[in-house]
Design a protein around this motif. Sequence first.
Motif, PDB file in Angstrom:
ATOM      1  N   ILE B 135       0.843  -1.200   0.000  1.00 21.91           N
ATOM      2  CA  ILE B 135       0.000   0.000   0.000  1.00 21.91           C
ATOM      3  C   ILE B 135       0.878   1.250   0.000  1.00 21.91           C
ATOM      4  CG2 ILE B 135      -1.686   1.295   1.343  1.00 21.91           C
ATOM      5  CD1 ILE B 135      -2.798  -1.420   2.257  1.00 21.91           C
ATOM      6  N   TRP B 142      -3.564   6.641  -0.772  1.00 19.78           N
ATOM      7  CA  TRP B 142      -4.971   6.949  -0.451  1.00 19.78           C
ATOM      8  C   TRP B 142      -5.916   6.499  -1.556  1.00 19.78           C
ATOM      9  CZ3 TRP B 142      -0.815  10.154  -0.862  1.00 19.78           C
ATOM     10  CH2 TRP B 142      -0.717  10.902  -2.026  1.00 19.78           C
ATOM     11  N   LEU B 143      -5.350   6.112  -2.710  1.00 19.35           N
ATOM     12  CA  LEU B 143      -6.203   5.607  -3.793  1.00 19.35           C
ATOM     13  C   LEU B 143      -6.166   4.087  -3.871  1.00 19.35           C
ATOM     14  CD1 LEU B 143      -5.374   8.227  -6.564  1.00 19.35           C
ATOM     15  CD2 LEU B 143      -7.338   8.158  -5.043  1.00 19.35           C
ATOM     16  N   MET B 144      -5.781   3.442  -2.755  1.00 20.66           N
ATOM     17  CA  MET B 144      -5.611   1.987  -2.806  1.00 20.66           C
ATOM     18  C   MET B 144      -6.906   1.255  -3.159  1.00 20.66           C
ATOM     19  SD  MET B 144      -5.592   0.607   1.055  1.00 20.66           S
ATOM     20  CE  MET B 144      -6.358  -0.891   0.531  1.00 20.66           C
ATOM     21  N   TYR B 145      -8.041   1.889  -2.923  1.00 23.54           N
ATOM     22  CA  TYR B 145      -9.292   1.194  -3.244  1.00 23.54           C
ATOM     23  C   TYR B 145      -9.458   1.005  -4.747  1.00 23.54           C
ATOM     24  CZ  TYR B 145     -10.940   5.966  -4.014  1.00 23.54           C
ATOM     25  OH  TYR B 145     -11.066   7.242  -4.469  1.00 23.54           O
ATOM     26  N   TRP B 146      -8.640   1.668  -5.544  1.00 25.87           N
ATOM     27  CA  TRP B 146      -8.678   1.439  -6.989  1.00 25.87           C
ATOM     28  C   TRP B 146      -8.293   0.003  -7.341  1.00 25.87           C
ATOM     29  CZ3 TRP B 146      -6.319   6.212  -9.988  1.00 25.87           C
ATOM     30  CH2 TRP B 146      -7.122   7.325  -9.730  1.00 25.87           C
ATOM     31  N   PHE B 148      -9.501  -2.591  -6.094  1.00 26.37           N
ATOM     32  CA  PHE B 148     -10.663  -3.479  -6.055  1.00 26.37           C
ATOM     33  C   PHE B 148     -11.613  -3.136  -7.201  1.00 26.37           C
ATOM     34  CE2 PHE B 148      -9.086  -3.623  -1.727  1.00 26.37           C
ATOM     35  CZ  PHE B 148      -9.106  -4.978  -1.487  1.00 26.37           C
ATOM     36  N   TYR B 150     -14.823  -2.053  -8.570  1.00 23.52           N
ATOM     37  CA  TYR B 150     -16.071  -1.445  -8.109  1.00 23.52           C
ATOM     38  C   TYR B 150     -16.538  -0.528  -9.222  1.00 23.52           C
ATOM     39  CZ  TYR B 150     -13.514   2.875  -7.216  1.00 23.52           C
ATOM     40  OH  TYR B 150     -12.769   4.013  -7.378  1.00 23.52           O
ATOM     41  N   ASN B 152     -17.208   2.573 -11.086  1.00 18.16           N
ATOM     42  CA  ASN B 152     -16.672   3.920 -10.859  1.00 18.16           C
ATOM     43  C   ASN B 152     -16.879   4.806 -12.066  1.00 18.16           C
ATOM     44  OD1 ASN B 152     -14.265   3.600 -12.651  1.00 18.16           O
ATOM     45  ND2 ASN B 152     -13.823   1.962 -11.193  1.00 18.16           N
ATOM     46  N   VAL B 168      -3.773  -8.961  -4.235  1.00 17.05           N
ATOM     47  CA  VAL B 168      -4.761  -8.198  -3.458  1.00 17.05           C
ATOM     48  C   VAL B 168      -5.817  -9.154  -2.914  1.00 17.05           C
ATOM     49  CG1 VAL B 168      -6.565  -6.449  -3.602  1.00 17.05           C
ATOM     50  CG2 VAL B 168      -4.388  -6.093  -4.757  1.00 17.05           C
ATOM     51  N   SER B 172      -5.864 -10.270   1.070  1.00 13.85           N
ATOM     52  CA  SER B 172      -7.015  -9.797   1.851  1.00 13.85           C
ATOM     53  C   SER B 172      -7.874 -10.977   2.302  1.00 13.85           C
ATOM     54  CB  SER B 172      -7.828  -8.764   1.064  1.00 13.85           C
ATOM     55  OG  SER B 172      -8.245  -9.308  -0.153  1.00 13.85           O
TER      56      SER B 172
END
Lengths: 177, 461
Positions: B135, B142-146, B148, B150, B152, B168, B172
């Motif tokens: 990470i 701060w853009l780590m959710y990219w 996954f 989803y 967008n 990932v 997880s």
Amino acid sequence: MNQPIYGVMAEFDNPSALVSAARAAREKGYRKLDAYSPFPIEELGDALHLHKNKLPLLVLIGGIVGGTIGYALQYFVAVMYYPINVGGRPLHSWPAFIIITFEMTILFAALTAVFGMLGLCGLPMPYHPTFNVPRFALASRNRFFLCIESDDPLFDHRKTSEFLETLGPREVSEVAH
Amino acid sequence: MAKDQQVLDSPESKQIIAPGYTFGTVTDQIASVVLTKKTPYVVMGTFAVAMGLLLIFLLAVALLFTKGLGVWGLRGPTMWAWDITNFVWWVGIGHAGTLISAILLLLNQQWRNSINRFAEAMTIFAVACAGMFPILHLGRPWLMYWLFPYPNTMGIEPNFRSPLIWDVFAVSTYATVSLLFWYVGLMPDLATLRDRSEHRALKVTYGILAMGWRGSAKHWAVYETASLLLAGLATPLVLSVHTVVSFDFTVGIVPGWHSTFFPPYFVAGAIYSGFAMVLALAIPLRSVYGLKGLITDKHLDNAAKVMMATGLIVGYSYIMEAFSAWYGGNVYEQAAMWNRMTGPYKYQYWVLIACNVIAPNALWFKKVRANSVVLFIWSLIVLVGMWLERFVIIVASLAQDNLPSSWRVFESTRWDWATYLGTIGLFLFLFMLFIRLLPMISIFEVRTLLPQAKIKEDSRR
């Protein structure tokens, strides 16, 4: 038949006594009974006929659902929603999708195992009548309890207490609601 | 679990747990570590050191966020170095916890019962430390959710053909399943703490966490099924996680990485370093808390044997790595191997050979396995060796890749050190909190090991 108490509980100080008491109570015809012990006792499962539960089936379903979702997600993204042409290779490159399918299978199966276990046990359950017995705190330390519940058709406060006394307990107490 | 209580009867094996314990004394001894007001000074001291290192970690991360990845020694062509080394090292350490809790449960190895709890805690905290590095290495963490998939507004999705996305999902899932397994194992012991603690606030807290567990036979039956199923699920999972970690390298075409034997080699190395960490934690813990009757020399001996066996697999892998580079006839592979042995990283390479191939052979001797001080030192040697192994694989291959004009020797910076030592601080910080707040040995599973737990059937049956 509805009595104002939850049941009658006998306390034993070793696991063998609990197992033979549970067996004796089953033989006597009691069916609404439960035993409490500080560690799992396999023989107790035999004595109370507890060996089958639905958890393995639930986990199997959870795993299949997880794997299907995992593969379908990758297929949808890689083939339909966001296709990337890499040197003309097939979009449906299934060998590359196996790993995430596998991980999702495990994830869903494990979540089903945990939440299924909690569900089948009826947990979380902050209050239960057995906690009203002061000595029941020792059920998580070194004492073994057998409780015959008042909704058993054979339950009779006096007779059941007398029956439990014959099994050689340390103490028999009633469990208030 | 541990339904079969024969181990204590079998004459040839030494007792797993020292004689003389009762259900009451094991309960009180383990619970007293948590419920006492006294904390040993050694634990307080370690906690203070861990806290200090954790603050250094926060400083290093703050600097990384403000200045960018250049604060680490990352320069082309080595665009990932210590961060990925640390990631692989930490994930590997975690694997021993799952091995002990899941695989040894399925194999009915009852000696695991008194070390599985803290080994699982070790897994969770090690994975937490491992998760930091990929990470932080993202550049814009701060853009780590990219990472996954989803829906967008950018209309883009991750590439599921990339090993980094597999990572990932694998890591997880591993973190989630480890946490669940650990928590499920804790529930009966949390109920014990609820019933044993006297302070109202403690009773309520442990009571909420125990979810109303009351040791009912009906619950135990489902619980045992759930434990076995989770162990059965965690076993292939743990093997898959380090396999996927090794895919991060093998799918690449960098010489020294592109090899089919990385998955088993990485898994063996993971278990090797993980057992080293188990020993490094167990040996001081049992001395400080006087738990030598529960974590006996037999445990250390068994753990040392597993460590040696996996160490020998790792040693074999090093030999095969060199052999296949030579025998494969690919000049780039040959050059990469030769550079590793004689190039700018030759010291690291030969130290890792000394730590991982030569040192574990001392464990053949019973005297070495019986001496806990020597074992402790040996486990630290293994941990250093396994860190160097990942460093050499990653950095030596990248620094001298296919294009000699871009070669550049990697230099670590003080912030590489600060981040790495910082995660050791984070790990120790979490671990010290764990041993202070939760039972570090599984109480109910230790009860099943006692001779009294064996049911004496009467003849009526």
